[in-house]
Design an enzyme around this catalytic site. Structure first.
Site, PDB file in Angstrom:
ATOM      1  CG  ASP A   4      29.812  35.579  49.678  1.00  0.00           C
ATOM      2  OD1 ASP A   4      30.262  36.727  49.808  1.00  0.00           O
ATOM      3  OD2 ASP A   4      29.957  34.788  48.794  1.00  0.00           O
ATOM      4  CB  SER A  24      33.539  35.449  47.360  1.00  0.00           C
ATOM      5  OG  SER A  24      33.231  36.354  48.152  1.00  0.00           O
ATOM      6  CG  HIS A  53      29.072  32.981  42.662  1.00  0.00           C
ATOM      7  ND1 HIS A  53      29.451  33.701  43.745  1.00  0.00           N
ATOM      8  CD2 HIS A  53      28.873  33.699  41.503  1.00  0.00           C
ATOM      9  CE1 HIS A  53      29.404  34.886  43.508  1.00  0.00           C
ATOM     10  NE2 HIS A  53      29.118  34.836  42.091  1.00  0.00           N
ATOM     11  CD  GLU A 107      28.032  31.313  48.748  1.00  0.00           C
ATOM     12  OE1 GLU A 107      28.633  32.434  48.644  1.00  0.00           O
ATOM     13  OE2 GLU A 107      27.329  30.797  47.862  1.00  0.00           O
ATOM     14  CG  HIS A 166      28.996  43.448  45.991  1.00  0.00           C
ATOM     15  ND1 HIS A 166      30.420  44.022  46.364  1.00  0.00           N
ATOM     16  CD2 HIS A 166      29.300  42.384  46.232  1.00  0.00           C
ATOM     17  CE1 HIS A 166      31.402  43.423  46.652  1.00  0.00           C
ATOM     18  NE2 HIS A 166      30.635  42.079  46.403  1.00  0.00           N
ATOM     19  CG  ASP A 177      32.980  35.325  51.985  1.00  0.00           C
ATOM     20  OD1 ASP A 177      32.373  36.103  52.745  1.00  0.00           O
ATOM     21  OD2 ASP A 177      32.670  35.206  50.829  1.00  0.00           O
ATOM     22  CG  HIS A 178      34.224  39.015  52.099  1.00  0.00           C
ATOM     23  ND1 HIS A 178      33.084  40.136  51.679  1.00  0.00           N
ATOM     24  CD2 HIS A 178      34.053  37.961  50.798  1.00  0.00           C
ATOM     25  CE1 HIS A 178      32.435  39.548  50.567  1.00  0.00           C
ATOM     26  NE2 HIS A 178      33.083  38.581  50.284  1.00  0.00           N
ATOM     27  CG  HIS A 204      34.475  42.081  49.210  1.00  0.00           C
ATOM     28  ND1 HIS A 204      35.190  40.931  48.819  1.00  0.00           N
ATOM     29  CD2 HIS A 204      33.240  42.056  49.038  1.00  0.00           C
ATOM     30  CE1 HIS A 204      34.200  40.147  48.336  1.00  0.00           C
ATOM     31  NE2 HIS A 204      33.237  41.168  48.083  1.00  0.00           N
TER      32      HIS A 204
END
Length: 558
Positions: free
Chosen positions: A96, A146, A207, A367, A376, A413-414, A489
């Site tokens: 992630d 996400s 999540h 994950e 973050h 995912d990003h 992101h």
């Protein structure tokens, strides 16, 4: 001689990572050396000459690089014999927030943790023979979240940000837009095909990433009914924790965090009984863990909540496993209590041992979710150590499976607005300083930097001097260009690493929702099953047959 070599190594490390910020009173771009001045470029050149990193002497010889390249070429030529086997097993590793800069920095960190300079190190994912790029945008967002991306790489369709397991026709937080817009995931396709399925995550099991594998929710934040508005509950929408156990009731392995969302409100947590914020959250009074336990008690089902319980299990005696190791997310790997919380690698090990017992194979979603959280928070050290731990888990899975019948994909995912630079020399600690002062404010800066985030700090109206703080601390927040409470992101493409049956179909640049279609095609599940049958049986795939129907249709039309 040995003393001289040690001195040269020490000189390199010291001069590159500490000298400049200790002499910050000197004019930028110049350094004093005994009785003469020399420019920054001279300094960097001299530092490189004095450095002695692994393979330095070899690397001066062109033969070293030519030999390496020729061997790489020979290995590449073997890939012309494509693996067209049917994939019995499918594994998706999802980092992630693991953009390309994070992959590169994690590679360097992995090498440095092993005493190397780092740049030449190979991550486990680096060894995968096929690499492509995935476009990550959501249907309504240039820079994605996400949830929408999880719907893409698990369900095969792009979706709106903040929604999981529903198409772009669904509107975030509008319960009445759910019905009729549900989309199913590759985990369900695999289960319906008779395979065992599992979810392993370092975040909450409800999540954004894992929830797209089983839930249909117009809001990723509806973890339990406590987080849902009354209107949504009245409209018949279900919270994500409830859907985990009801939508696909026989998920074989579920490992991660999120314990508090499974228990009635104010129920004390088993591990933290005196911490109110960790108590149960459910308003409906249901104990989802107990309900699950009652359902599988005669089916070799086990519930565990700590590492000791997990590792004491005999996988041969377990068919269903639910492991919830924290009330919310698992701790960062650097802060993990190794006596009570399992690592991602340990969870993957147990999961595969249980899932591989099925003669029809398995699908496993893994994950590394806290890479994203570290970024973050601007805590690059936490994020990169999470990425290295996920790479260890990839290595463990490799040892437990075969490339002949297991398609393994590693992707993200990003990305994040994370990067590193500053003309650092070879072997510079990834968390260290750039070998120069700013020519604007005459202060040092770390190589790692964020485009925005909580690391933006002013002291007396000017940029903080990083040499006055411990920038090597686990929770140091790297400097950011724009002040935000949480870093954002990034919107660039992410890498997709693939190995195993039909891995070559992941090439070039594709939409992110292409990924589960390739995995399903390789395993003969979901759509496009006809190509799997031939005179040789279903163990080999003949991709030309999938074109038969469209070709006939074109002939009829024209």
């Amino acid at each position: 001689m040995a003393t001289r070599l040690l001195y040269r190594r020490w000189m390199c490390i010291c001069c590159i990572t500490t000298s400049l910020h200790k002499t910050r009173h000197i004019k930028p771009w110049t350094v004093r050396n005994h009785n003469r001045h020399f420019s920054f470029s001279d300094f960097l050149s001299k530092a490189n000459q004095n450095c002695l990193f692994p393979y330095t002497e070899q690397e001066k010889d062109p033969k070293y690089w030519n030999t390496w390249a020729q061997q790489t070429l020979k290995n590449a030529l073997t890939l012309q014999n494509l693996n067209k086997n049917k994939a019995k097993n499918l594994i998706l590793f999802l980092g992630d927030g693991m953009g390309v800069p994070t992959v590169t920095a994690a590679r360097i960190l992995k090498g440095q943790l092993n005493g190397q300079s780092g740049e030449e190190t190979q991550l486990e994912m680096d060894k995968f023979p096929f690499v492509s790029l995935a476009k990550t945008y959501n249907t309504n967002a240039q820079v994605p979240d996400s949830a929408g991306t999880a719907t893409a790489y698990l369900c095969g369709v792009k979706a709106n940000e903040g929604t999981v397991g529903v198409s772009a026709a669904a509107v975030r937080s509008q319960c009445n837009s759910t019905q009729g817009n549900e989309v199913t995931s590759i985990l369900r396709w695999a289960k319906e095909a008779g395979k065992s399925v599992g979810i392993v995550t370092t975040t909450r099991v409800n999540h954004a990433t894992p929830s797209a594998a089983y839930a249909h929710s117009v809001d990723r934040d509806w973890y339990s009914d406590n987080e849902m508005p009354a209107e949504a509950l009245k409209g018949g929408c279900k919270d994500i924790a409830r859907q985990l156990f009801e939508n696909i009731p026989n998920i074989d392995v579920i490992l991660g965090g999120g314990r508090k969302y499974m228990f009635p409100k104010n129920t004390s947590d088993v591990e933290y009984p005196d911490v109110l914020k960790h108590s149960g959250t459910r308003n409906d009074g249901r104990n989802l863990v107990q309900e699950w336990t009652d359902r599988v008690k005669d089916k070799k089902g086990h519930y565990v909540w700590n590492k000791k319980q997990l590792l004491s299990l005999n996988p041969n005696s377990v068919d269903y496993l639910l492991g919830l190791f924290e009330p919310m997310d698992l701790p960062y790997d650097l802060e993990r209590n190794s006596n009570t919380d399992p690592s991602l690698t340990e969870m993957v090990d147990v999961a595969i041992k249980i899932l591989k017992k099925n003669p029809s194979g398995f699908y496993l979603l893994v994950e590394g979710g806290r890479i994203d959280h570290g970024h973050h928070e601007g805590k690059a050290k936490q994020a990169l150590h999470e990425a290295v731990e996920m790479d260890r888990a990839i290595g463990r899975a490799d040892l437990m499976t075969s490339v002949h019948d297991t398609l393994t994909i590693v992707t993200a995912d990003h990305s994040h607005v994370f990067n590193f630079g500053g003309y650092t020399v070879r072997g510079n600690t990834i968390f260290g300083l750039a070998p120069m002062l700013s020519d604007i404010d005459q202060k040092p800066f770390t190589s790692i930097i964020y485009g925005n985030g909580p690391g933006y700090k002013l002291v007396n109206g000017v940029r903080e001097n990083v040499s006055t703080i411990d920038y090597q601390d686990n929770n140091y927040q790297a400097q950011a260009a724009v002040p935000l409470s949480m870093e954002t992101h990034g919107g660039e493409d992410v890498a997709v690493f693939a190995k195993g049956p039909l891995a070559h179909l992941l090439h070039g640049v594709h939409e992110q929702n292409y990924i589960p279609h390739v995995m399903a095609y390789a395993a003969c599940i979901g759509q496009n099953r006809e190509h799997c049958m031939s005179s040789n049986g279903p163990s080999h795939i003949h991709p030309t047959s999938v074109l038969t129907f469209p070709l006939i249709l074109l002939i009829c039309l024209f």
